[in-house]
Design a protein around this motif. Structure first.
Motif: not given
Length: 425
Positions: A212-224
């Motif tokens: 058992r353990g934890t982590t984190a996720t980050g994201g970026v998305l660009m739409a043109f």
């Protein structure tokens, strides 16, 4: 609400982790590390090769990139089951066919502010251990013929992750997202020795490890966007995770086993994960997507003995994928049923993060073609996705095993409009 009943039935079946042929019917390569790595961004992404980092849609959640969670107008719930048939073969021509079924994922998306702020919640697989290997041998007995015996190695279990987070559109063309991820699971490996005579008792030694353990996720998305097309660029990253491990060793002559000694505690350090991708949508009919994933598994380590966790056996993971989607009717709901079906085709190439000791320095490649259908239903916003995956894993060189596998999954994606205040005319 009635439309959600079907999804809960499917998820209940999946959570049972149904097995079609016994408990240990998977790839031999799942014996190493924490098992085979599995990711499930969405059923749409799976049919387009897997990751779909830059997929941005009102009709599907995308759990490969929290930045995509901002584009939600309906409450979305999806769940499904996966069936695999594996044909394993060694360089001596020996082969065996296996069938297994497993839970895909259970995912929820809620538009807190429609098309601006969205909540994402999922229970999805991270890894799966599912193997069985039988080795014959003989034992010298004084004053008699050698005694034949059989050793059966088996393993079950794996890791799952619960994810919860938000996606926010901060500009018309830019969205950011972040999630908190909780990893947990149990792997159980056993070694059973049996003899072809009743003069000896068989023994069953089992090792059970809870993580058992934890982590984190980050994201970026660009739409043109322009009137006829949309270009999307996306990236996401998960931090390294340090899992607490708790291990118990048991020994028995039957299903009743006794614990040997006290439980042992340690840590398992998993690497970061970096992902990037692009997508191009044309006239609501065509979609082209490509993704790449990198994970430096050579930096992984464990303070408890884990099969394959050595410098020579660990390899950095590089996975790339791509796919095409075609919907003849586009977004029209008035065309024929056949023209409203989404037709998808994709591929991916991957390498296992750990290899057997007999293949020191050799990466185990996985190559597959994917495809599927997104079937519309009588309910607006709801689709049933069928996905087919055909590929190979491993090689016959260096006394290794080659798997030929066929996977088929069914996923129900339900969309409903909630939290709307009724008005009296």
């Amino acid at each position: 609400m009635k439309k959600l009943l079907a999804i809960f039935v499917v998820s209940g079946i999946g959570l049972a982790d149904a097995r079609a042929q016994g408990r240990n019917d998977g790839s031999l390569y799942s014996r190493y590390g924490v098992g085979e790595l599995h990711t499930f961004a969405s059923s749409r992404a799976r049919s387009l090769g897997g990751d779909g980092i830059a997929l941005f849609s009102h009709d599907y959640m995308n759990f490969a990139n929290p930045g995509a969670w901002s584009r939600q107008s309906l409450v979305r719930v999806s769940a499904g089951i996966l069936f695999d048939r594996i044909r394993a073969q060694d360089n001596s021509g020996n082969s065996e066919q296996l069938i297994r079924g497993a839970f895909n994922a259970f995912q929820v998306g809620v538009p807190l502010l429609p098309n601006r702020l969205g909540l994402g919640l999922s229970l999805e697989p991270y890894s799966r251990m599912d193997y069985r290997v039988t080795t014959p041998g003989s034992l010298a007995v004084s004053g008699g013929d050698p005694m034949s015996y059989t050793v059966e190695h088996g393993g079950t279990g794996g890791l799952r992750q619960v994810r919860v987070g938000f996606g926010l559109r901060i500009r018309p063309w830019l969205s950011l997202g972040m999630s908190s991820d909780f990893l947990f699971g149990i792997t159980e490996e056993s070694r059973r020795t049996s003899f072809n005579t009743t003069d000896f008792l068989y023994t069953n030694v089992s090792t059970s490890t809870r993580y058992r353990g934890t982590t984190a996720t980050g994201g970026v998305l660009m739409a043109f966007r322009n009137p006829v097309s949309e270009l999307t660029l996306g990236a996401s990253a998960s931090l390294p995770a340090s899992l607490n491990a708790e291990r118990a060793l048991t020994l028995g002559e039957s299903l009743d086993r006794d614990t040997l000694g006290a439980q042992v505690y340690g840590e398992l350090d998993l690497p970061a994960s970096l992902r990037a991708g692009a997508g191009f949508k044309l006239r609501n009919n065509w979609l082209f997507a490509a993704s790449v994933r990198y994970e430096p598994w050579s930096q992984a380590s464990a303070t408890l003995p884990v099969v394959g966790f050595s410098t020579a056996q660990l390899h950095d993971r590089l996975r790339y994928s791509g796919g095409i989607e075609w919907i003849p009717a586009g977004i029209s709901q008035l065309d024929s049923y056949v023209s409203r079906i989404a037709y998808r085709l994709g591929f991916y190439r991957d390498n296992l993060y750990v290899s057997p000791a007999s293949a020191l320095g050799t990466k185990i490649d996985v190559m597959a073609m994917t495809g599927g259908l997104g079937l519309p239903t009588l309910f607006t916003g709801t689709r049933v996705d069928l996905v087919l995956e055909v590929g190979t894993r491993g090689t016959l060189d260096r006394n290794l095993v080659r798997d030929r596998f066929i996977g088929f999954s069914v996923t129900v994606n339900v969309g409903e409009r909630w939290f709307i205040k009724r008005r009296l005319g």
